[in-house]
Design an enzyme around this catalytic site. Structure first.
Site, mmCIF file in Angstrom:
data_model
loop_
_atom_site.group_PDB
_atom_site.id
_atom_site.type_symbol
_atom_site.label_atom_id
_atom_site.label_comp_id
_atom_site.label_asym_id
_atom_site.label_seq_id
_atom_site.Cartn_x
_atom_site.Cartn_y
_atom_site.Cartn_z
ATOM 1 N N HIS A 47 0.214 87.508 90.707
ATOM 2 C CA HIS A 47 -1.212 87.576 91.044
ATOM 3 C C HIS A 47 -1.564 88.664 92.045
ATOM 4 O O HIS A 47 -2.748 88.851 92.341
ATOM 5 C CB HIS A 47 -1.683 86.221 91.579
ATOM 6 N N ASP A 86 17.191 95.650 88.576
ATOM 7 C CA ASP A 86 17.766 96.981 88.844
ATOM 8 C C ASP A 86 17.295 97.563 90.178
ATOM 9 O O ASP A 86 18.031 98.322 90.818
ATOM 10 C CB ASP A 86 17.441 97.952 87.699
ATOM 11 N N ASP A 177 -1.664 75.661 89.464
ATOM 12 C CA ASP A 177 -1.718 75.675 87.995
ATOM 13 C C ASP A 177 -1.506 74.287 87.409
ATOM 14 O O ASP A 177 -2.140 73.928 86.414
ATOM 15 C CB ASP A 177 -0.686 76.664 87.445
HETATM 16 O O1 LIG Z 1 0.363 77.166 90.628
HETATM 17 C C1 LIG Z 1 0.639 77.502 91.789
HETATM 18 O O2 LIG Z 1 0.363 76.813 92.783
HETATM 19 C C2 LIG Z 1 1.323 78.774 91.943
HETATM 20 O O3 LIG Z 1 2.045 79.193 91.082
HETATM 21 C C3 LIG Z 1 1.014 79.604 93.129
HETATM 22 C C4 LIG Z 1 -0.242 80.385 92.843
HETATM 23 O O4 LIG Z 1 0.013 81.273 91.804
HETATM 24 C C5 LIG Z 1 -0.683 81.120 94.061
HETATM 25 O O5 LIG Z 1 -0.903 82.420 93.735
HETATM 26 C C6 LIG Z 1 -1.896 80.482 94.628
HETATM 27 O O6 LIG Z 1 -2.575 81.317 95.490
#
Ligand SMILES: O=C(O)C(=O)C[C@H](O)[C@@H](O)CO
Length: 265
Positions: A47, A86, A177
């Site tokens: 992100h 790498d 998520d």
């Molecule tokens: O689902 C989540 O919690 C994460 O994976 C972290 C988020 O992606 C994070 O970027 C929230 O700001």
């Protein structure tokens, strides 16, 4: 020279290891974060604006410090994973893992044949310190640490099988998520989401793997530490900066709206 030890992997189980998200996408900001004393930091390629050269410069910038870098890939692409390894990534986190087959494919992306499909970069790569490490190819896997993220209803349904995959070192629960995936966006403490997180935690530990989670909200972080989570991200650098800036401004401008600072996660 010796293959560098992976301090994150070495410290993965036992007392909780506290980390911070690094989302600015610059070596300068990540180096500042590395001076604070967190056990680990997440260079976020999912992100945050972090293409390969930006990840490389952050790995170089934080190398002198004790805070261990974890790099999150944007997806499961083995070609991208090859590049991240790498440039010297030793701990790799991969988002959105829903099945054991996906986890197995990720293990293979991190291993050279005959155990996997990683291509040989040899002396072109920082991982081998441009060939200064004698036995890199034979030993690379010893110091690589693969963390897969479980953050959907399907991932939770399959978490036992995912955690059991050989070569998966840890499973990181993504509460943002996960709560969104079950229709409870912004409610990681909803009973249903908490039940799923607890089930994931128990399954990960039953498989003998390390369990990680994001919990910038202090109460949540403390609860997860009590449960026994091994690595917990307790802050996000961008949110910390914004909150501190708002609080500073509010001391001089009464109309500044300052949120409580409490994340729901
Ligand atoms: O689902 C989540 O919690 C994460 O994976 C972290 C988020 O992606 C994070 O970027 C929230 O700001």
């Amino acid at each position: 020279m010796e293959l560098p030890q992976n301090p994150f992997k070495a410290a993965l189980t036992g007392e909780p290891r506290y980390g911070c998200w690094a989302g600015f996408g610059t070596a300068y900001a990540s180096e500042i974060l590395a001076t604070v004393g967190f056990d680990w930091m997440l260079i976020d390629g999912e992100h945050a604006p972090n293409p390969i050269p930006a990840v490389l410069s952050q790995l170089q910038a934080v190398a002198p410090y004790k805070t261990a870098p974890v790099v999150r890939a944007v997806n499961h692409d083995p070609a991208l994973i090859k590049q991240l390894l790498d440039i010297g990534t030793q701990t790799l986190m991969v988002p959105m893992v829903d099945t054991a087959a996906q986890a197995q494919a990720l293990v293979e992306a991190t291993r050279y044949p005959p155990h996997g499909i990683r291509g040989v970069g040899g002396g072109l790569t920082r991982a081998t310190r441009w060939d200064a490490i004698d036995d890199y190819q034979a030993r690379a896997h010893e110091e690589l640490c693969l963390i897969v993220q479980v953050e959907s209803r399907r991932g939770i349904e399959n978490v036992e099988a995912i955690a059991a995959v050989e070569g998966v070192d840890g499973v990181f629960v993504g509460p943002a998520d996960l709560s969104t995936s079950v229709g409870r966006a912004g409610q990681p403490n909803h009973e249903e989401v908490q039940r799923m997180i607890r089930h994931a935690f128990d399954s990960i530990k039953a498989a003998g793997k390390a369990a990680g989670i994001l919990a910038p909200a202090e109460d949540n972080a403390k609860r997860y530490a009590e449960w026994g989570f091994d690595f917990i991200a307790v802050g996000i650098d961008i949110s910390l900066m914004r909150q501190a800036a708002l609080e500073t401004l509010a001391r001089y401008k009464a109309d500044t709206k300052v949120p409580t600072g409490a994340s729901s996660y």
